[in-house]
Design a protein around this motif. Structure first.
Motif, mmCIF file in Angstrom:
data_model
loop_
_atom_site.group_PDB
_atom_site.id
_atom_site.type_symbol
_atom_site.label_atom_id
_atom_site.label_comp_id
_atom_site.label_asym_id
_atom_site.label_seq_id
_atom_site.Cartn_x
_atom_site.Cartn_y
_atom_site.Cartn_z
ATOM 1 N N MET A 109 15.764 22.791 13.014
ATOM 2 C CA MET A 109 16.015 24.136 12.491
ATOM 3 C C MET A 109 17.408 24.581 12.901
ATOM 4 N N SER A 110 18.119 25.255 11.991
ATOM 5 C CA SER A 110 19.425 25.818 12.330
ATOM 6 C C SER A 110 19.252 26.960 13.321
ATOM 7 N N GLU A 111 20.366 27.366 13.949
ATOM 8 C CA GLU A 111 20.267 28.446 14.933
ATOM 9 C C GLU A 111 21.513 29.310 14.910
ATOM 10 N N PHE A 112 21.349 30.572 15.298
ATOM 11 C CA PHE A 112 22.471 31.466 15.506
ATOM 12 C C PHE A 112 23.027 31.213 16.904
ATOM 13 N N ARG A 113 24.360 31.153 17.010
ATOM 14 C CA ARG A 113 25.007 31.015 18.314
ATOM 15 C C ARG A 113 26.114 32.062 18.446
ATOM 16 N N LYS A 114 26.216 32.644 19.621
ATOM 17 C CA LYS A 114 27.240 33.659 19.874
ATOM 18 C C LYS A 114 28.381 33.055 20.679
ATOM 19 N N ASP A 115 29.600 33.320 20.232
ATOM 20 C CA ASP A 115 30.803 32.862 20.930
ATOM 21 C C ASP A 115 31.099 33.850 22.059
ATOM 22 N N PRO A 116 31.022 33.421 23.321
ATOM 23 C CA PRO A 116 31.234 34.363 24.419
ATOM 24 C C PRO A 116 32.666 34.883 24.505
ATOM 25 N N LEU A 117 33.619 34.163 23.914
ATOM 26 C CA LEU A 117 35.020 34.582 23.960
ATOM 27 C C LEU A 117 35.373 35.501 22.803
ATOM 28 N N ARG A 118 34.763 35.272 21.650
ATOM 29 C CA ARG A 118 35.058 36.071 20.461
ATOM 30 C C ARG A 118 34.072 37.216 20.262
ATOM 31 N N GLY A 119 32.852 37.043 20.757
ATOM 32 C CA GLY A 119 31.826 38.049 20.516
ATOM 33 C C GLY A 119 31.245 37.960 19.124
ATOM 34 N N THR A 120 31.522 36.876 18.397
ATOM 35 C CA THR A 120 31.032 36.697 17.036
ATOM 36 C C THR A 120 29.892 35.681 17.016
ATOM 37 N N TRP A 121 29.109 35.733 15.940
ATOM 38 C CA TRP A 121 27.985 34.823 15.772
ATOM 39 C C TRP A 121 28.281 33.822 14.663
ATOM 40 N N VAL A 122 27.789 32.603 14.812
ATOM 41 C CA VAL A 122 27.867 31.593 13.763
ATOM 42 C C VAL A 122 26.466 31.013 13.549
ATOM 43 N N ILE A 123 26.298 30.337 12.429
ATOM 44 C CA ILE A 123 25.060 29.611 12.160
ATOM 45 C C ILE A 123 25.355 28.119 12.282
ATOM 46 N N THR A 124 24.683 27.458 13.201
ATOM 47 C CA THR A 124 24.868 26.025 13.411
ATOM 48 C C THR A 124 23.700 25.273 12.790
ATOM 49 N N GLU A 125 24.018 24.394 11.857
ATOM 50 C CA GLU A 125 22.981 23.574 11.235
ATOM 51 C C GLU A 125 22.723 22.339 12.087
ATOM 52 N N ASN A 126 21.481 21.963 12.199
ATOM 53 C CA ASN A 126 21.156 20.709 12.875
ATOM 54 C C ASN A 126 19.962 20.035 12.192
ATOM 55 N N PHE A 138 29.152 35.548 9.132
ATOM 56 C CA PHE A 138 28.491 34.432 9.813
ATOM 57 C C PHE A 138 29.005 33.119 9.226
ATOM 58 N N PHE A 139 29.899 32.456 9.938
ATOM 59 C CA PHE A 139 30.360 31.152 9.485
ATOM 60 C C PHE A 139 29.237 30.135 9.676
ATOM 61 N N ILE A 140 29.121 29.217 8.734
ATOM 62 C CA ILE A 140 28.069 28.204 8.776
ATOM 63 C C ILE A 140 28.704 26.859 9.088
ATOM 64 N N ASN A 141 28.300 26.273 10.200
ATOM 65 C CA ASN A 141 28.861 25.002 10.655
ATOM 66 C C ASN A 141 27.810 23.903 10.479
ATOM 67 N N PRO A 142 28.060 22.941 9.571
ATOM 68 C CA PRO A 142 27.059 21.902 9.320
ATOM 69 C C PRO A 142 27.027 20.787 10.363
ATOM 70 N N LEU A 143 27.899 20.869 11.373
ATOM 71 C CA LEU A 143 27.932 19.824 12.402
ATOM 72 C C LEU A 143 27.870 20.469 13.779
ATOM 73 N N PRO A 144 26.790 20.316 14.524
ATOM 74 C CA PRO A 144 26.722 20.890 15.869
ATOM 75 C C PRO A 144 27.881 20.387 16.736
ATOM 76 N N PRO A 145 28.460 21.253 17.554
ATOM 77 C CA PRO A 145 29.600 20.835 18.381
ATOM 78 C C PRO A 145 29.260 19.712 19.355
ATOM 79 N N GLU A 146 27.999 19.609 19.740
ATOM 80 C CA GLU A 146 27.602 18.509 20.620
ATOM 81 C C GLU A 146 27.824 17.159 19.932
ATOM 82 N N ASP A 147 27.531 17.099 18.622
ATOM 83 C CA ASP A 147 27.764 15.863 17.865
ATOM 84 C C ASP A 147 29.257 15.618 17.686
ATOM 85 N N ALA A 148 30.010 16.697 17.372
ATOM 86 C CA ALA A 148 31.457 16.548 17.199
ATOM 87 C C ALA A 148 32.102 16.009 18.471
ATOM 88 N N ALA A 149 31.718 16.560 19.619
ATOM 89 C CA ALA A 149 32.282 16.113 20.892
ATOM 90 C C ALA A 149 31.921 14.660 21.161
#
Length: 342
Positions: free
Chosen positions: A1-18, A323-334
């Motif tokens: 399931m995708s999830e909402f994530r909050k950027d602690p530096l920006r204060g904005t939310w994104v939707i991360t697909e997984n 809400f930006f939608i990111n189709p690649l979780p940052p854990e996978d990108a890293a």
């Protein structure tokens, strides 16, 4: 399931697909490679640009002639112009001011064929030295509230000229993204007595899943709430609020980390288009109306570089909701980037 994530530096939310594991090849972009009959940024064409305001060159060569390693010139077609007054005006709910500022081009190399990722560490250090010199010069102008250094790589990222270059814009208004970031960092410091980014780096280093590289001096990170695939941030591990205060050795260390970040992307994604932005402290001009405004910035802010590959387009839902939608979780990108030889 995708999830909402909050950027602690920006204060904005994104939707991360997984929903599924995507492979780097799914994000390759078919690049445009324009050819020029004459490139105004190449040696021998100095007359086709405005007069240089800074250059690194041997002492035996003259200004505005070949022989330079890095050259900084005013943009020939500037968005903002340095001459004049702001002339602020208000009409009902509308406000305006003249387009006063500075707009400069940092030509990163004399070699038309090489991108920033292909330069060696000494050459990238020269580019960072040019950044520092222009920041120190332009911050003396009290009209400028922020100095923004950024790079567009590729037509797809907003660079019509293929010769490797970056830009600097000095603006009389604090950019909203920077204003929000500064306030979030200050709020965290006033609450905890600690730098938000220092806390963030400690947390991410312990977690490890989003760390791309850590050489003991700089950390390359895929942010927890990345807004797009393979978004990266580069941080000095030692706390420092101001890029322009870095000495030559610190800039060389930064050049090494920046080269590492760019080459991993270059090899994994076959030289993708990207934007990178330097986030650093604003010019600290004394404000009569709020003399304590910059009181804690030395302790609460931490300069860094953000890099966003341009691998997808922003759709209506993202523009409408924020809400930006990111189709690649940052854990996978890293994970993909860690496995790529820089």
């Amino acid at each position: 399931m995708s999830e909402f994530r909050k950027d602690p530096l920006r204060g904005t939310w994104v939707i991360t697909e997984n929903q599924r594991i995507r492979q780097p090849r799914e994000f390759l972009v078919e690049r445009q490679h324009p050819t020029l009959t004459i490139c105004p940024f190449c040696p021998g064409q100095e007359s086709k640009t405005p007069q240089e305001v800074f250059a690194l060159r041997p002492g035996t060569t003259k200004a505005n002639e070949p022989g330079w390693r890095v050259r900084v010139v005013p943009n020939k077609f500037p968005i903002l112009r340095i001459e004049g007054d702001l002339n602020r005006q208000t009409s009902g709910l509308n406000q305006s001011m003249r387009g006063i500022g500075a707009h400069e081009v940092i030509i990163e190399t004399a070699d038309h064929q090489r991108s920033l990722a292909q330069l060696d560490i000494a050459e990238i250090t020269d580019v960072l030295i040019a950044y520092r010199a222009r920041l120190l010069d332009l911050r003396q102008d009290s009209r400028f509230h922020y100095l923004q250094i950024f790079k567009n790589h590729g037509i797809e990222a907003g660079a019509p000229l293929p010769h490797s270059h970056s830009q600097l814009m000095a603006v009389p208004i604090m950019p909203p993204v920077i204003h929000s970031e500064l306030n979030i960092c200050r709020s965290h410091f006033l609450t905890s007595g600690k730098c938000l980014i220092c806390d963030l780096l400690a947390q991410e280093t312990t977690d490890g899943r989003r760390v791309v590289s850590n050489d003991g001096t700089f950390l390359i990170l895929a942010p927890y709430a990345s807004s797009s695939p393979f978004e990266l941030r580069l941080f000095p591990l030692r706390h420092n609020h101001d890029f322009a205060l870095q000495n030559d050795q610190e800039l060389a260390d930064c050049a090494k980390a920046l080269q590492d970040m760019l080459r991993r992307l270059y090899r994994l994604l076959e030289d993708p288009p990207y934007n990178f932005i330097l986030h650093t402290t604003p010019p600290i001009h004394f404000r009569v109306s709020n003399p304590g405004y910059w009181e804690t910035i030395v302790s609460d802010y931490h300069w860094h570089i953000e890099l966003v590959p341009r691998l997808s387009q922003t759709a209506g839902s993202e523009w409408g909701s924020g809400f930006f939608i990111n189709p690649l979780p940052p854990e996978d990108a890293a994970r993909f980037l860690r496995a790529t030889d820089p």
